[in-house]
Design a protein around this motif. Structure first.
Motif, PDB file in Angstrom:
ATOM      1  N   LYS A   1      -1.908   6.824 -13.467  1.00 32.12           N
ATOM      2  CA  LYS A   1      -1.460   5.489 -13.432  1.00 32.12           C
ATOM      3  C   LYS A   1      -2.441   4.270 -13.131  1.00 32.12           C
ATOM      4  O   LYS A   1      -1.723   3.047 -12.862  1.00 32.12           O
ATOM      5  CB  LYS A   1      -0.221   5.211 -13.073  1.00 32.12           C
ATOM      6  CG  LYS A   1       0.505   6.759 -13.522  1.00 32.12           C
ATOM      7  CD  LYS A   1       2.273   6.343 -12.901  1.00 32.12           C
ATOM      8  CE  LYS A   1       3.341   7.563 -13.346  1.00 32.12           C
ATOM      9  NZ  LYS A   1       4.019   7.384 -12.575  1.00 32.12           N
ATOM     10  N   SER A   2      -3.613   4.481 -12.537  1.00 35.18           N
ATOM     11  CA  SER A   2      -4.201   2.648 -12.779  1.00 35.18           C
ATOM     12  C   SER A   2      -4.379   1.993 -13.746  1.00 35.18           C
ATOM     13  O   SER A   2      -4.478   2.201 -14.504  1.00 35.18           O
ATOM     14  CB  SER A   2      -5.916   3.282 -12.418  1.00 35.18           C
ATOM     15  OG  SER A   2      -6.473   4.307 -11.615  1.00 35.18           O
TER      16      SER A   2
ATOM     17  N   THR B   1       1.025  -1.430  -0.187  1.00 35.07           N
ATOM     18  CA  THR B   1       0.333   0.493  -0.013  1.00 35.07           C
ATOM     19  C   THR B   1       1.148   1.357  -0.161  1.00 35.07           C
ATOM     20  O   THR B   1       1.475   1.287   0.314  1.00 35.07           O
ATOM     21  CB  THR B   1      -1.039  -0.568   1.546  1.00 35.07           C
ATOM     22  OG1 THR B   1      -0.309   0.208   2.238  1.00 35.07           O
ATOM     23  CG2 THR B   1      -1.591  -1.131   1.399  1.00 35.07           C
ATOM     24  N   SER B   2       0.278   2.432  -0.459  1.00 34.43           N
ATOM     25  CA  SER B   2       1.306   3.431  -1.166  1.00 34.43           C
ATOM     26  C   SER B   2       0.158   4.863  -0.402  1.00 34.43           C
ATOM     27  O   SER B   2      -0.580   4.292  -1.120  1.00 34.43           O
ATOM     28  CB  SER B   2       1.857   3.741  -2.234  1.00 34.43           C
ATOM     29  OG  SER B   2       2.423   5.392  -2.263  1.00 34.43           O
TER      30      SER B   2
ATOM     31  N   PHE C   1       0.951  -2.210  -6.201  1.00 35.30           N
ATOM     32  CA  PHE C   1       0.953  -1.449  -5.915  1.00 35.30           C
ATOM     33  C   PHE C   1      -0.576  -0.632  -5.706  1.00 35.30           C
ATOM     34  O   PHE C   1      -0.894   0.315  -6.268  1.00 35.30           O
ATOM     35  CB  PHE C   1       2.269  -0.611  -6.779  1.00 35.30           C
ATOM     36  CG  PHE C   1       2.491   0.911  -6.231  1.00 35.30           C
ATOM     37  CD1 PHE C   1       3.670   0.160  -5.411  1.00 35.30           C
ATOM     38  CD2 PHE C   1       2.094   2.108  -5.872  1.00 35.30           C
ATOM     39  CE1 PHE C   1       3.958   1.638  -4.440  1.00 35.30           C
ATOM     40  CE2 PHE C   1       2.567   2.957  -5.806  1.00 35.30           C
ATOM     41  CZ  PHE C   1       3.580   3.057  -5.062  1.00 35.30           C
TER      42      PHE C   1
ATOM     43  N   GLU D   1       1.015   7.709  -6.184  1.00 32.45           N
ATOM     44  CA  GLU D   1       0.915   7.387  -6.754  1.00 32.45           C
ATOM     45  C   GLU D   1       2.379   6.900  -7.226  1.00 32.45           C
ATOM     46  O   GLU D   1       3.454   7.199  -6.694  1.00 32.45           O
ATOM     47  CB  GLU D   1       0.506   7.714  -8.382  1.00 32.45           C
ATOM     48  CG  GLU D   1      -0.931   7.993  -8.657  1.00 32.45           C
ATOM     49  CD  GLU D   1      -1.479   8.108  -9.305  1.00 32.45           C
ATOM     50  OE1 GLU D   1      -1.568   6.609 -10.782  1.00 32.45           O
ATOM     51  OE2 GLU D   1      -2.233   9.115 -10.059  1.00 32.45           O
ATOM     52  N   PHE D   2       3.158   5.804  -8.087  1.00 27.86           N
ATOM     53  CA  PHE D   2       3.993   4.630  -8.497  1.00 27.86           C
ATOM     54  C   PHE D   2       4.533   6.041  -9.532  1.00 27.86           C
ATOM     55  O   PHE D   2       4.256   6.246 -10.127  1.00 27.86           O
ATOM     56  CB  PHE D   2       4.438   3.520  -9.394  1.00 27.86           C
ATOM     57  CG  PHE D   2       5.602   2.844  -9.012  1.00 27.86           C
ATOM     58  CD1 PHE D   2       5.975   2.135  -8.268  1.00 27.86           C
ATOM     59  CD2 PHE D   2       5.915   2.735 -10.576  1.00 27.86           C
ATOM     60  CE1 PHE D   2       6.964   1.280  -8.659  1.00 27.86           C
ATOM     61  CE2 PHE D   2       7.395   2.825 -10.457  1.00 27.86           C
ATOM     62  CZ  PHE D   2       8.136   1.688  -9.420  1.00 27.86           C
ATOM     63  N   GLU D   3       5.757   6.465  -9.071  1.00 28.28           N
ATOM     64  CA  GLU D   3       7.322   6.906  -9.675  1.00 28.28           C
ATOM     65  C   GLU D   3       8.193   6.817  -9.373  1.00 28.28           C
ATOM     66  O   GLU D   3       8.882   7.275  -8.353  1.00 28.28           O
ATOM     67  CB  GLU D   3       7.098   8.861  -9.393  1.00 28.28           C
ATOM     68  CG  GLU D   3       7.756   9.947  -9.891  1.00 28.28           C
ATOM     69  CD  GLU D   3       7.298  10.079 -11.412  1.00 28.28           C
ATOM     70  OE1 GLU D   3       8.023   9.723 -12.889  1.00 28.28           O
ATOM     71  OE2 GLU D   3       5.796  10.576 -12.240  1.00 28.28           O
TER      72      GLU D   3
ATOM     73  N   ALA E   1      -2.499   2.668  -4.548  1.00 29.08           N
ATOM     74  CA  ALA E   1      -2.828   3.836  -4.646  1.00 29.08           C
ATOM     75  C   ALA E   1      -3.509   4.271  -3.807  1.00 29.08           C
ATOM     76  O   ALA E   1      -5.207   3.896  -4.273  1.00 29.08           O
ATOM     77  CB  ALA E   1      -2.610   4.466  -6.354  1.00 29.08           C
TER      78      ALA E   1
ATOM     79  N   ILE F   1       8.265   3.126  -2.946  1.00 22.21           N
ATOM     80  CA  ILE F   1       8.179   3.019  -4.970  1.00 22.21           C
ATOM     81  C   ILE F   1       9.393   2.675  -4.602  1.00 22.21           C
ATOM     82  O   ILE F   1       9.999   0.809  -4.762  1.00 22.21           O
ATOM     83  CB  ILE F   1       8.712   4.345  -5.460  1.00 22.21           C
ATOM     84  CG1 ILE F   1       6.735   4.605  -4.797  1.00 22.21           C
ATOM     85  CG2 ILE F   1       8.945   4.164  -6.111  1.00 22.21           C
ATOM     86  CD1 ILE F   1       6.763   6.523  -5.436  1.00 22.21           C
TER      87      ILE F   1
ATOM     88  N   VAL G   1       3.846  -0.363 -14.088  1.00 24.11           N
ATOM     89  CA  VAL G   1       4.265   1.001 -13.856  1.00 24.11           C
ATOM     90  C   VAL G   1       5.415   0.784 -13.239  1.00 24.11           C
ATOM     91  O   VAL G   1       6.605   2.046 -14.000  1.00 24.11           O
ATOM     92  CB  VAL G   1       4.094   1.764 -12.578  1.00 24.11           C
ATOM     93  CG1 VAL G   1       2.084   2.406 -12.693  1.00 24.11           C
ATOM     94  CG2 VAL G   1       4.172   0.573 -11.341  1.00 24.11           C
TER      95      VAL G   1
ATOM     96  N   GLU H   1      -0.303  -0.725 -10.500  1.00 22.20           N
ATOM     97  CA  GLU H   1      -0.482  -0.207  -9.805  1.00 22.20           C
ATOM     98  C   GLU H   1      -2.005  -0.159 -10.065  1.00 22.20           C
ATOM     99  O   GLU H   1      -2.710   0.031 -10.839  1.00 22.20           O
ATOM    100  CB  GLU H   1      -1.090   1.371 -10.181  1.00 22.20           C
ATOM    101  CG  GLU H   1      -0.994   2.327  -9.316  1.00 22.20           C
ATOM    102  CD  GLU H   1      -0.719   4.296  -9.432  1.00 22.20           C
ATOM    103  OE1 GLU H   1      -1.397   4.469  -9.804  1.00 22.20           O
ATOM    104  OE2 GLU H   1       0.491   4.134  -9.651  1.00 22.20           O
TER     105      GLU H   1
END
Length: 419
Positions: A112-113, A70-71, A99, A74-76, A101, A84, A117, A123
């Motif tokens: 980015k759903s 969990t985050s 991931f 969003e993933f970058e 988000a 990340i 990624v 994501e």
């Protein structure tokens, strides 16, 4: 949280984001705090297809297990943040990663759903994940499965029963003093009971600092301190900081990161800036307009805004000293700032306030007041020019504080706790 604090925070948000965006953000936070979900979605075809992809990776022996991580964002790929970096490490170790988000409500769109990624990292929006949690049984034949959460939102806790019954190992990795963030208004989702339940029910609990371990020791005595780290590939050149006099003969002092007055001690900085031999550099976000205006009015201060992590070394090569001027509080005392590892990687002797434990790190001096900060800056600068700072202690420290070393320790502990 005091009424005055709420008013100040609301005014800052209005200045920075405008009325409409501020209202929408407040509404989302209220819905999240109350547990109100405006739309209840089921039978998500994208989620179904994503789980089929993960299952195919397992059947084709392209992965050795699955992590759900969990985050709060969003993933970058090139963002130097713990969650990340953890997801990337797990991918590199042969795991598939869901991931998950965060969204403030189920209407918030994420760019980015359902995308892959990074290699085998997918994501998923948190509400879609939670609403269709039953679909996760599609991948139950994967035996090596782990659920890792990094902040104790009720949304993340609600699926623990099903995941445990399906054979998932549970990790709670505590990155921050969430209860204190709740008091500042930055974590309206927080509930102390939920966090304590996470601590009790997790197979492994890790924290970034000793104060966080101490906080929950009465609930669970086998909590492990695993601090933050750095990524040499992302940071670029090592040991780039300035180690000779600058052309303007000033001592150049730099900071990058969050600049919010909630914990950044601007009074300390502006008092230090009265010394015209000091020149301050600020990179980051979160400073209110009145602070930025004051910076612009000073000839020995400069604000650069946000800078990509891979570009930081180009700024640091003009700095002599790093600074982390946090106000003393439970929040700051518990933090293990990622920036300190980057500072040290870049070769910056560092002066800090508010974070006592990092004073044990090489080249870092913890100070209690303005006089100590000023004296440390002057002392470190002189020692730097004379090559007398103990840089030889730094290599061993950096070798054991990479992100890979930190996460390798987490996986080793998980194996020992669940085998």
């Amino acid at each position: 949280m005091s009424v005055k604090h709420v008013i100040r925070k609301s005014l800052r948000s209005l200045q920075q984001n405008g009325l409409q965006n501020t209202f929408k953000k407040a509404q989302r936070r209220l819905f999240t705090k109350m547990g109100v979900n405006k739309v209840f979605k089921r039978n998500n075809a994208q989620l179904h297809d994503l789980y089929l992809k993960v299952l195919d990776l397992h059947k084709n022996k392209e992965i050795k297990g699955l992590f759900i991580v969990t985050s709060g964002r969003e993933f970058e790929e090139l963002y130097n943040q713990r969650t990340i970096n953890l997801a990337k490490y797990l991918s590199d170790q042969g795991f598939a990663v869901l991931f998950v988000a965060w969204q403030w409500d189920d209407q918030e769109k994420l760019e980015k759903s359902y995308q892959m990624v990074y290699k085998n990292i997918f994501e998923v929006p948190v509400y879609d994940f939670i609403y269709d949690i039953e679909k996760l049984k599609m991948v139950d034949e994967i035996t090596n499965k782990t659920y890792l959460t990094t902040f104790p939102a009720k949304l993340f806790y609600g699926c623990i029963d099903q995941l445990s019954q399906s054979g998932y190992k549970i990790i709670y990795d505590i990155m921050d003093e969430w209860e204190e963030f709740y008091k500042t208004g930055d974590a309206p989702w927080y509930n102390r009971g939920i966090e304590e339940a996470f601590v009790q029910r997790s197979d492994l609990v890790t924290v970034v600092s000793q104060p966080l371990k101490d906080k929950f020791y009465s609930i669970k005595n086998d909590i492990y301190v695993i601090g933050n780290g750095y990524n040499a590939a992302l940071s670029g050149k090592r040991d780039v900081s300035l180690k000779q006099k600058s052309a303007d003969q000033k001592i150049h002092i730099g900071y990058f990161g969050h600049l919010t007055p909630s914990w950044f001690d601007w009074d300390l900085i502006f008092n230090l800036a009265k010394n015209e031999n000091f020149f301050f550099h600020f990179i980051g976000h979160g400073a209110p307009d009145d602070i930025l205006t004051k910076i612009k009015g000073l000839s020995n201060c400069e604000f650069y805004g946000k800078v990509h992590p891979s570009e930081l070394n180009k700024y640091v090569e003009k700095w002599h000293i790093g600074i982390i001027p946090f106000k003393p509080s439970k929040l700051s005392d518990a933090v293990d700032p990622i920036k300190i590892y980057e500072y040290l990687y870049f070769g910056l002797p560092t002066v800090s306030t508010g974070i006592q434990h990092i004073g044990t790190y090489p080249l870092v001096t913890h100070c209690h007041n303005e006089i100590e900060v000023k004296e440390t800056i002057l002392h470190d600068y002189e020692q730097l020019l004379q090559s007398k700072l103990p840089f030889e202690d730094l290599d061993a420290f950096l070798a054991k504080t990479t992100w890979d070393e930190r996460f390798r320790e987490i996986l080793t502990l998980l194996t020992s706790k669940t085998s």
